[in-house]
Design a protein around this motif. Structure first.
Motif, mmCIF file in Angstrom:
data_model
loop_
_atom_site.group_PDB
_atom_site.id
_atom_site.type_symbol
_atom_site.label_atom_id
_atom_site.label_comp_id
_atom_site.label_asym_id
_atom_site.label_seq_id
_atom_site.Cartn_x
_atom_site.Cartn_y
_atom_site.Cartn_z
ATOM 1 N N ILE A 17 74.957 155.448 123.165
ATOM 2 C CA ILE A 17 74.446 155.931 121.879
ATOM 3 C C ILE A 17 75.238 157.163 121.421
ATOM 4 O O ILE A 17 75.652 157.259 120.264
ATOM 5 C CB ILE A 17 72.940 156.266 121.990
ATOM 6 C CG1 ILE A 17 72.134 154.980 122.247
ATOM 7 C CG2 ILE A 17 72.451 156.954 120.719
ATOM 8 C CD1 ILE A 17 70.679 155.232 122.580
ATOM 9 N N LEU A 18 75.454 158.092 122.350
ATOM 10 C CA LEU A 18 76.126 159.339 121.996
ATOM 11 C C LEU A 18 77.631 159.163 121.785
ATOM 12 O O LEU A 18 78.246 159.908 121.017
ATOM 13 C CB LEU A 18 75.892 160.392 123.083
ATOM 14 C CG LEU A 18 74.440 160.810 123.325
ATOM 15 C CD1 LEU A 18 74.371 161.847 124.442
ATOM 16 C CD2 LEU A 18 73.819 161.364 122.050
ATOM 17 N N GLU A 19 78.215 158.187 122.449
ATOM 18 C CA GLU A 19 79.661 157.982 122.393
ATOM 19 C C GLU A 19 80.040 156.751 121.569
ATOM 20 O O GLU A 19 81.171 156.263 121.667
ATOM 21 C CB GLU A 19 80.211 157.836 123.822
ATOM 22 C CG GLU A 19 79.952 159.057 124.702
ATOM 23 C CD GLU A 19 80.347 158.835 126.157
ATOM 24 O OE1 GLU A 19 81.285 158.066 126.413
ATOM 25 O OE2 GLU A 19 79.706 159.424 127.055
ATOM 26 N N PHE A 20 79.114 156.258 120.730
ATOM 27 C CA PHE A 20 79.330 154.998 120.021
ATOM 28 C C PHE A 20 80.577 155.004 119.146
ATOM 29 O O PHE A 20 81.221 153.973 118.948
ATOM 30 C CB PHE A 20 78.098 154.639 119.176
ATOM 31 C CG PHE A 20 77.972 155.443 117.903
ATOM 32 C CD1 PHE A 20 78.421 154.916 116.693
ATOM 33 C CD2 PHE A 20 77.420 156.716 117.909
ATOM 34 C CE1 PHE A 20 78.315 155.646 115.517
ATOM 35 C CE2 PHE A 20 77.320 157.451 116.748
ATOM 36 C CZ PHE A 20 77.767 156.920 115.549
ATOM 37 N N LYS A 21 80.944 156.181 118.612
ATOM 38 C CA LYS A 21 82.105 156.235 117.708
ATOM 39 C C LYS A 21 83.413 155.934 118.439
ATOM 40 O O LYS A 21 84.390 155.519 117.816
ATOM 41 C CB LYS A 21 82.183 157.606 117.033
ATOM 42 C CG LYS A 21 81.099 157.854 116.003
ATOM 43 C CD LYS A 21 81.381 159.080 115.155
ATOM 44 C CE LYS A 21 81.289 160.357 115.920
ATOM 45 N NZ LYS A 21 81.411 161.557 115.053
ATOM 46 N N ASN A 22 83.418 156.126 119.754
ATOM 47 C CA ASN A 22 84.646 155.869 120.512
ATOM 48 C C ASN A 22 85.040 154.402 120.475
ATOM 49 O O ASN A 22 86.224 154.061 120.476
ATOM 50 C CB ASN A 22 84.467 156.285 121.983
ATOM 51 C CG ASN A 22 84.209 157.769 122.143
ATOM 52 O OD1 ASN A 22 84.306 158.526 121.193
ATOM 53 N ND2 ASN A 22 83.872 158.183 123.346
ATOM 54 N N PHE A 23 84.036 153.522 120.455
ATOM 55 C CA PHE A 23 84.309 152.081 120.591
ATOM 56 C C PHE A 23 85.200 151.543 119.474
ATOM 57 O O PHE A 23 86.015 150.653 119.684
ATOM 58 C CB PHE A 23 82.995 151.291 120.632
ATOM 59 C CG PHE A 23 82.134 151.617 121.826
ATOM 60 C CD1 PHE A 23 82.679 151.650 123.104
ATOM 61 C CD2 PHE A 23 80.787 151.877 121.676
ATOM 62 C CE1 PHE A 23 81.893 151.947 124.202
ATOM 63 C CE2 PHE A 23 79.988 152.179 122.778
ATOM 64 C CZ PHE A 23 80.534 152.214 124.040
ATOM 65 N N LYS A 24 85.071 152.104 118.267
ATOM 66 C CA LYS A 24 85.870 151.601 117.143
ATOM 67 C C LYS A 24 87.339 151.996 117.272
ATOM 68 O O LYS A 24 88.194 151.458 116.564
ATOM 69 C CB LYS A 24 85.303 152.094 115.819
ATOM 70 C CG LYS A 24 85.412 153.593 115.602
ATOM 71 C CD LYS A 24 84.805 153.997 114.260
ATOM 72 C CE LYS A 24 84.949 155.512 114.023
ATOM 73 N NZ LYS A 24 84.356 155.915 112.721
ATOM 74 N N LEU A 25 87.627 152.933 118.188
ATOM 75 C CA LEU A 25 89.001 153.382 118.384
ATOM 76 C C LEU A 25 89.728 152.619 119.482
ATOM 77 O O LEU A 25 90.954 152.720 119.592
ATOM 78 C CB LEU A 25 89.022 154.879 118.730
ATOM 79 C CG LEU A 25 88.425 155.835 117.694
ATOM 80 C CD1 LEU A 25 88.472 157.267 118.220
ATOM 81 C CD2 LEU A 25 89.172 155.730 116.367
ATOM 82 N N GLU A 26 89.000 151.863 120.291
ATOM 83 C CA GLU A 26 89.614 151.189 121.437
ATOM 84 C C GLU A 26 90.705 150.225 120.976
ATOM 85 O O GLU A 26 90.490 149.370 120.113
ATOM 86 C CB GLU A 26 88.555 150.432 122.232
ATOM 87 C CG GLU A 26 89.072 149.898 123.554
ATOM 88 C CD GLU A 26 87.963 149.387 124.469
ATOM 89 O OE1 GLU A 26 88.273 149.035 125.621
ATOM 90 O OE2 GLU A 26 86.797 149.334 124.022
#
Length: 276
Positions: A17-26
């Motif tokens: 939940i807290l790190e969700f924005k990272n996934f779009k950068l993978e």
């Protein structure tokens, strides 16, 4: 205790939940090349505008460099746990510094850099979640959670919270970069060179950085290539490329007082831990 919790099923859900924005950068930059900018004293030899041909990842204090905006930095990392907590230096580090509104001088001004550069993604330690938030703020904790390849996780073996270079390299791999140029990463020289571009003092000493060598060696097995940009011929366990050969231009030595703006020099002096 907190580490055990964050690695539990419930903890991992909270992290997602807290790190969700990272996934779009993978894998956003799959197969591309990048620069990773450290804070080594060798930076004093380089004209930064030459490094705008590839995407950059900035480590720690590099965004305070007067010519920072001449590069093509799209990502920045300041991975110190609790760094943006009020009175971090006094409570965590137990050192005397002049503070600004209960915040530490460098972290206070780093916030200004973050707000002034909305196009750059800034990565900070998850422990700072309660102290610093923003649209371009991303959180990291040890391993970077992956939606695409959960089994091949770099930081399961190497704790990437222990060293900003490992953190930056692991982020570069997460973003998909295959060719990584290391700039201002002077501990990788042999002998290692200490000192920062914003300080007067530098020199050579024996530093146990073998964990970086092993870390990089493991990445080479996955076809990740590294080159260390250096101001002159030096020994290193990874391939080196001399700045003048890379850009077909002469190096241009500038001392720390010419690389920090007057305002940032005052900020760094308030920290009272640097040789300025």
């Amino acid at each position: 205790m907190i580490h055990s919790f964050l690695n539990s099923k419930t903890g991992l859900k909270i992290r997602e939940i807290l790190e969700f924005k990272n996934f779009k950068l993978e894998d956003r930059h799959l197969g591309e090349q990048c620069y990773i900018f450290g804070d080594g004293v060798s930076i004093q030899n380089y004209d930064l505008h030459n490094f705008n041909d590839k995407i950059g990842i900035a480590c720690n204090h590099f965004p305070f460099h007067k010519d920072f905006k001449k590069t093509n930095v799209k990502y920045a990392i300041l991975s110190e746990p609790f760094y943006f907590m009020p009175f971090f230096d006094r409570i965590i580090k137990r050192r005397k510094v002049k503070t600004i509104f209960s915040l530490n001088p460098i972290s206070f001004h780093y916030r200004k850099i973050v707000r002034a550069n909305p196009e750059i993604s800034f990565f900070i330690n998850l422990s700072n979640f309660l102290f610093f938030k923003g649209k371009n703020i991303f959180y990291l904790y040890r391993n970077i959670l992956s939606k695409k390849n959960k089994e091949n996780n770099l930081c399961k073996e190497f704790d990437c919270d222990k060293g900003v270079l490992r953190r930056a390299i692991s982020l570069a791999v997460y973003l998909g970069f295959k060719n990584i140029y290391l700039v201002g990463c002077d501990y990788l020289m042999n002998p290692a060179k200490y000192g920062h571009w914003y300080e007067k003092v530098s020199g050579y000493r024996k530093i146990n950085e073998s964990y970086i060598d092993v870390f990089i060696s493991s990445l080479r097995l996955n076809n990740i290539n590294f080159k260390l940009v250096v101001p002159k011929k030096v020994e290193s366990n990874i391939e080196t490329v001399i700045y003048e050969d890379l850009f077909k231009t002469k190096k241009n030595l500038k001392k720390n007082n010419l690389l920090l703006s007057e305002e940032n020099m005052k900020v760094f002096k308030m920290q009272n831990t640097f040789e300025l």
